[in-house]
Design an enzyme around this catalytic site. Structure first.
Site, PDB file in Angstrom:
ATOM      1  N   LYS A 156       0.853  -1.186   0.000  1.00  0.00           N
ATOM      2  CA  LYS A 156       0.000   0.000   0.000  1.00  0.00           C
ATOM      3  C   LYS A 156       0.891   1.238   0.000  1.00  0.00           C
ATOM      4  CE  LYS A 156      -3.821  -0.035   2.293  1.00  0.00           C
ATOM      5  NZ  LYS A 156      -4.858   0.202   1.259  1.00  0.00           N
TER       6      LYS A 156
ATOM      7  N   ASP B 222     -13.085   3.371   9.951  1.00  0.00           N
ATOM      8  CA  ASP B 222     -13.549   3.394   8.559  1.00  0.00           C
ATOM      9  C   ASP B 222     -14.007   1.997   8.133  1.00  0.00           C
ATOM     10  OD1 ASP B 222     -14.170   4.598   6.161  1.00  0.00           O
ATOM     11  OD2 ASP B 222     -12.144   4.429   5.337  1.00  0.00           O
TER      12      ASP B 222
END
Length: 255
Positions: free
Chosen positions: A24, A118
Protein backbone atom coordinates in the site's frame (compact mmCIF):
# COMPACT_ATOMS: atom_id res chain seq x y z
CA UNK A 1 -4.59 -4.12 -7.31
CA UNK A 2 -6.58 -0.98 -6.59
CA UNK A 3 -6.62 2.76 -6.15
CA UNK A 4 -8.61 4.95 -3.79
CA UNK A 5 -8.59 8.37 -2.25
CA UNK A 6 -6.21 7.27 0.48
CA UNK A 7 -3.71 5.01 -1.28
CA UNK A 8 -2.70 2.82 -4.18
CA UNK A 9 -2.22 -0.92 -3.65
CA UNK A 10 0.15 -3.11 -5.62
CA UNK A 11 0.81 -6.83 -5.72
CA UNK A 12 4.42 -7.70 -5.10
CA UNK A 13 6.86 -10.31 -3.90
CA UNK A 14 8.63 -10.11 -0.53
CA UNK A 15 12.13 -11.53 -1.17
CA UNK A 16 12.99 -12.34 2.45
CA UNK A 17 9.61 -13.86 3.34
CA UNK A 18 9.40 -15.46 -0.11
CA UNK A 19 5.70 -14.76 -0.39
CA UNK A 20 3.24 -12.66 -2.35
CA UNK A 21 2.29 -9.46 -0.56
CA UNK A 22 0.15 -6.37 -1.01
CA UNK A 23 2.03 -3.05 -0.95
CA UNK A 24 0.00 0.00 0.00
CA UNK A 25 1.50 3.31 -1.15
CA UNK A 26 0.28 6.39 0.70
CA UNK A 27 0.06 9.79 -1.03
CA UNK A 28 3.45 11.42 -1.60
CA UNK A 29 1.86 14.78 -0.81
CA UNK A 30 1.91 13.85 2.88
CA UNK A 31 5.66 13.39 3.10
CA UNK A 32 6.39 17.00 4.01
CA UNK A 33 4.06 17.00 7.02
CA UNK A 34 5.96 16.33 10.25
CA UNK A 35 2.79 15.44 12.15
CA UNK A 36 1.93 12.85 9.50
CA UNK A 37 5.37 11.25 9.72
CA UNK A 38 5.13 10.90 13.50
CA UNK A 39 1.60 9.54 13.40
CA UNK A 40 2.38 7.18 10.55
CA UNK A 41 5.12 5.47 12.52
CA UNK A 42 3.13 5.39 15.78
CA UNK A 43 -0.06 4.02 14.24
CA UNK A 44 1.72 1.64 11.87
CA UNK A 45 3.58 0.06 14.81
CA UNK A 46 0.31 -0.42 16.66
CA UNK A 47 -1.37 -2.03 13.64
CA UNK A 48 1.65 -4.22 12.94
CA UNK A 49 1.35 -5.61 16.47
CA UNK A 50 -2.16 -6.94 15.80
CA UNK A 51 -2.31 -10.72 15.45
CA UNK A 52 -5.75 -11.97 14.51
CA UNK A 53 -6.93 -14.34 11.75
CA UNK A 54 -9.58 -11.84 10.61
CA UNK A 55 -7.29 -8.80 10.44
CA UNK A 56 -4.91 -8.48 7.52
CA UNK A 57 -1.34 -8.82 8.76
CA UNK A 58 1.12 -5.97 8.27
CA UNK A 59 4.67 -7.21 7.71
CA UNK A 60 6.60 -4.00 7.24
CA UNK A 61 6.28 -0.25 6.83
CA UNK A 62 8.51 2.72 6.20
CA UNK A 63 9.40 5.32 3.60
CA UNK A 64 11.76 5.55 0.66
CA UNK A 65 12.69 9.04 -0.53
CA UNK A 66 9.50 10.45 0.97
CA UNK A 67 7.22 7.68 -0.35
CA UNK A 68 5.39 6.01 2.54
CA UNK A 69 4.42 2.36 2.26
CA UNK A 70 2.97 -0.60 4.12
CA UNK A 71 3.67 -4.22 3.21
CA UNK A 72 0.77 -6.47 4.08
CA UNK A 73 -0.57 -9.97 3.73
CA UNK A 74 -2.02 -10.60 0.26
CA UNK A 75 -5.57 -11.94 0.34
CA UNK A 76 -6.65 -13.76 -2.81
CA UNK A 77 -10.32 -12.85 -2.98
CA UNK A 78 -12.82 -10.10 -3.65
CA UNK A 79 -14.01 -7.37 -1.32
CA UNK A 80 -17.46 -7.29 0.23
CA UNK A 81 -18.52 -4.21 -1.73
CA UNK A 82 -17.90 -5.89 -5.07
CA UNK A 83 -19.49 -9.10 -3.85
CA UNK A 84 -22.68 -7.28 -2.83
CA UNK A 85 -22.82 -5.34 -6.10
CA UNK A 86 -22.73 -8.64 -7.98
CA UNK A 87 -24.98 -10.73 -5.72
CA UNK A 88 -27.51 -8.22 -4.40
CA UNK A 89 -29.11 -8.66 -0.97
CA UNK A 90 -27.72 -11.53 1.07
CA UNK A 91 -29.68 -13.93 3.24
CA UNK A 92 -29.11 -14.25 6.96
CA UNK A 93 -27.17 -17.51 6.58
CA UNK A 94 -24.63 -15.73 4.35
CA UNK A 95 -24.41 -12.60 6.50
CA UNK A 96 -23.98 -14.26 9.88
CA UNK A 97 -20.48 -15.80 9.42
CA UNK A 98 -19.12 -12.61 7.82
CA UNK A 99 -20.36 -10.46 10.69
CA UNK A 100 -19.05 -12.97 13.23
CA UNK A 101 -15.59 -12.66 11.68
CA UNK A 102 -15.77 -8.86 11.78
CA UNK A 103 -16.98 -8.92 15.38
CA UNK A 104 -14.08 -11.11 16.41
CA UNK A 105 -11.58 -8.81 14.64
CA UNK A 106 -13.01 -5.54 15.94
CA UNK A 107 -13.56 -6.67 19.53
CA UNK A 108 -9.97 -7.91 19.62
CA UNK A 109 -8.69 -4.58 18.30
CA UNK A 110 -10.86 -2.56 20.68
CA UNK A 111 -9.33 -4.40 23.63
CA UNK A 112 -5.97 -3.16 22.29
CA UNK A 113 -7.42 0.39 22.32
CA UNK A 114 -7.42 0.55 18.53
CA UNK A 115 -10.49 1.88 16.69
CA UNK A 116 -10.80 1.21 12.96
CA UNK A 117 -12.77 4.41 12.14
CA UNK A 118 -13.55 3.39 8.56
CA UNK A 119 -15.38 0.06 8.63
CA UNK A 120 -17.07 -0.39 5.24
CA UNK A 121 -17.57 -3.17 2.68
CA UNK A 122 -14.58 -2.17 0.53
CA UNK A 123 -12.35 -2.66 3.59
CA UNK A 124 -13.57 -6.23 4.07
CA UNK A 125 -11.92 -8.91 1.95
CA UNK A 126 -13.68 -12.24 1.44
CA UNK A 127 -11.78 -15.50 1.22
CA UNK A 128 -13.63 -18.69 0.26
CA UNK A 129 -12.63 -22.02 1.76
CA UNK A 130 -14.74 -25.16 1.39
CA UNK A 131 -17.68 -23.07 0.08
CA UNK A 132 -17.61 -20.93 3.25
CA UNK A 133 -16.78 -17.22 3.10
CA UNK A 134 -14.49 -15.78 5.74
CA UNK A 135 -13.96 -12.06 6.22
CA UNK A 136 -10.63 -10.27 6.63
CA UNK A 137 -10.67 -6.66 7.82
CA UNK A 138 -8.18 -4.33 6.16
CA UNK A 139 -6.95 -0.74 6.46
CA UNK A 140 -6.83 -0.66 10.24
CA UNK A 141 -5.64 2.76 11.32
CA UNK A 142 -5.32 4.17 7.79
CA UNK A 143 -8.03 6.79 8.33
CA UNK A 144 -6.38 7.89 11.56
CA UNK A 145 -2.91 7.96 10.04
CA UNK A 146 -4.03 10.08 7.09
CA UNK A 147 -6.10 12.25 9.40
CA UNK A 148 -2.90 13.78 10.70
CA UNK A 149 -2.48 15.65 7.43
CA UNK A 150 -5.83 17.38 7.93
CA UNK A 151 -4.92 18.61 11.38
CA UNK A 152 -7.46 16.23 12.87
CA UNK A 153 -5.77 16.12 16.24
CA UNK A 154 -6.07 19.87 16.63
CA UNK A 155 -9.25 20.73 14.77
CA UNK A 156 -11.14 17.44 14.92
CA UNK A 157 -11.61 16.97 11.16
CA UNK A 158 -13.89 14.07 10.18
CA UNK A 159 -12.19 10.81 9.31
CA UNK A 160 -14.03 7.92 7.70
CA UNK A 161 -16.55 7.22 4.92
CA UNK A 162 -19.81 9.15 5.11
CA UNK A 163 -22.18 6.28 4.20
CA UNK A 164 -21.04 4.31 7.27
CA UNK A 165 -20.02 7.12 9.58
CA UNK A 166 -21.32 7.37 13.14
CA UNK A 167 -22.94 10.66 14.20
CA UNK A 168 -20.14 11.43 16.66
CA UNK A 169 -17.59 11.23 13.84
CA UNK A 170 -19.64 13.66 11.76
CA UNK A 171 -19.90 16.00 14.75
CA UNK A 172 -16.09 15.93 14.88
CA UNK A 173 -15.96 14.47 18.34
CA UNK A 174 -12.48 14.36 19.80
CA UNK A 175 -13.33 11.16 21.63
CA UNK A 176 -14.36 8.51 19.11
CA UNK A 177 -14.22 4.98 20.50
CA UNK A 178 -15.15 1.47 19.41
CA UNK A 179 -18.84 2.29 19.42
CA UNK A 180 -18.30 4.20 16.17
CA UNK A 181 -17.17 0.91 14.61
CA UNK A 182 -20.29 -0.78 16.04
CA UNK A 183 -22.43 1.83 14.26
CA UNK A 184 -20.63 1.15 10.98
CA UNK A 185 -21.17 -2.61 11.35
CA UNK A 186 -24.87 -1.92 11.93
CA UNK A 187 -25.03 0.05 8.67
CA UNK A 188 -23.16 -2.74 6.89
CA UNK A 189 -25.54 -5.38 8.24
CA UNK A 190 -28.50 -3.31 7.05
CA UNK A 191 -27.05 -3.02 3.56
CA UNK A 192 -26.01 -6.68 3.35
CA UNK A 193 -29.52 -7.87 4.22
CA UNK A 194 -31.57 -5.28 2.31
CA UNK A 195 -29.28 -4.32 -0.57
CA UNK A 196 -29.69 -0.64 0.31
CA UNK A 197 -28.08 1.91 2.60
CA UNK A 198 -30.22 3.16 5.51
CA UNK A 199 -29.42 6.80 4.73
CA UNK A 200 -28.98 7.89 1.14
CA UNK A 201 -29.40 10.91 -1.08
CA UNK A 202 -28.05 12.64 -4.15
CA UNK A 203 -26.08 15.11 -2.05
CA UNK A 204 -23.64 14.21 0.75
CA UNK A 205 -25.37 16.69 3.07
CA UNK A 206 -28.57 14.61 2.83
CA UNK A 207 -26.70 11.50 3.93
CA UNK A 208 -24.98 13.45 6.69
CA UNK A 209 -28.28 14.77 8.06
CA UNK A 210 -29.71 11.28 7.93
CA UNK A 211 -26.97 9.96 10.19
CA UNK A 212 -27.30 12.94 12.51
CA UNK A 213 -31.08 13.34 12.76
CA UNK A 214 -33.21 10.63 11.13
CA UNK A 215 -34.22 7.47 13.00
CA UNK A 216 -32.70 4.41 11.33
CA UNK A 217 -35.25 2.66 9.08
CA UNK A 218 -36.47 -0.78 10.07
CA UNK A 219 -34.87 -3.33 7.70
CA UNK A 220 -38.06 -5.42 7.86
CA UNK A 221 -39.75 -2.85 5.59
CA UNK A 222 -37.50 -4.22 2.83
CA UNK A 223 -37.05 -7.77 4.18
CA UNK A 224 -40.36 -8.63 5.91
CA UNK A 225 -39.28 -12.13 6.94
CA UNK A 226 -36.21 -10.88 8.82
CA UNK A 227 -36.45 -12.04 12.47
CA UNK A 228 -37.54 -9.29 14.83
CA UNK A 229 -34.56 -9.72 17.14
CA UNK A 230 -32.13 -9.30 14.23
CA UNK A 231 -33.84 -6.10 13.09
CA UNK A 232 -33.84 -4.81 16.68
CA UNK A 233 -30.10 -5.49 17.00
CA UNK A 234 -29.33 -3.60 13.78
CA UNK A 235 -31.44 -0.63 14.85
CA UNK A 236 -29.78 -0.53 18.26
CA UNK A 237 -26.33 -0.58 16.64
CA UNK A 238 -27.34 2.53 14.66
CA UNK A 239 -28.54 4.49 17.69
CA UNK A 240 -27.54 8.16 17.54
CA UNK A 241 -26.27 8.10 21.12
CA UNK A 242 -23.22 5.83 21.51
CA UNK A 243 -24.37 4.95 25.04
CA UNK A 244 -27.48 3.31 23.57
CA UNK A 245 -25.50 0.95 21.34
CA UNK A 246 -24.01 -2.41 22.25
CA UNK A 247 -20.82 -2.57 24.28
CA UNK A 248 -19.15 -4.91 21.79
CA UNK A 249 -19.64 -5.95 18.19
CA UNK A 250 -19.97 -9.53 19.42
CA UNK A 251 -23.14 -8.64 21.29
CA UNK A 252 -24.53 -6.98 18.17
CA UNK A 253 -24.12 -10.11 16.02
CA UNK A 254 -25.13 -12.62 18.71
CA UNK A 255 -28.11 -13.82 16.67
Amino acid sequence: LGRGGMAEVYKGRHPRLDRTVAIKILPASLAGDADFRQRFEREAKAVAALRHPNIVQMFDFGDVEGLYYMVMEYIDGTDLSRYMNESGPMDLAQVRPILNDLASALDYAHVQDLVHRDVKPSNVLLREENDILSAILTDFGIAKILGSNTGATETGMMMGTLDYMAPEQIRVSRKVDGRADIYAVGVMAYRMLTGELPFKGEHPSTVMLGHLQDPPPDPRKLVPDLPEHVAAAILRAMAKDPDERFDTVGKLVDW
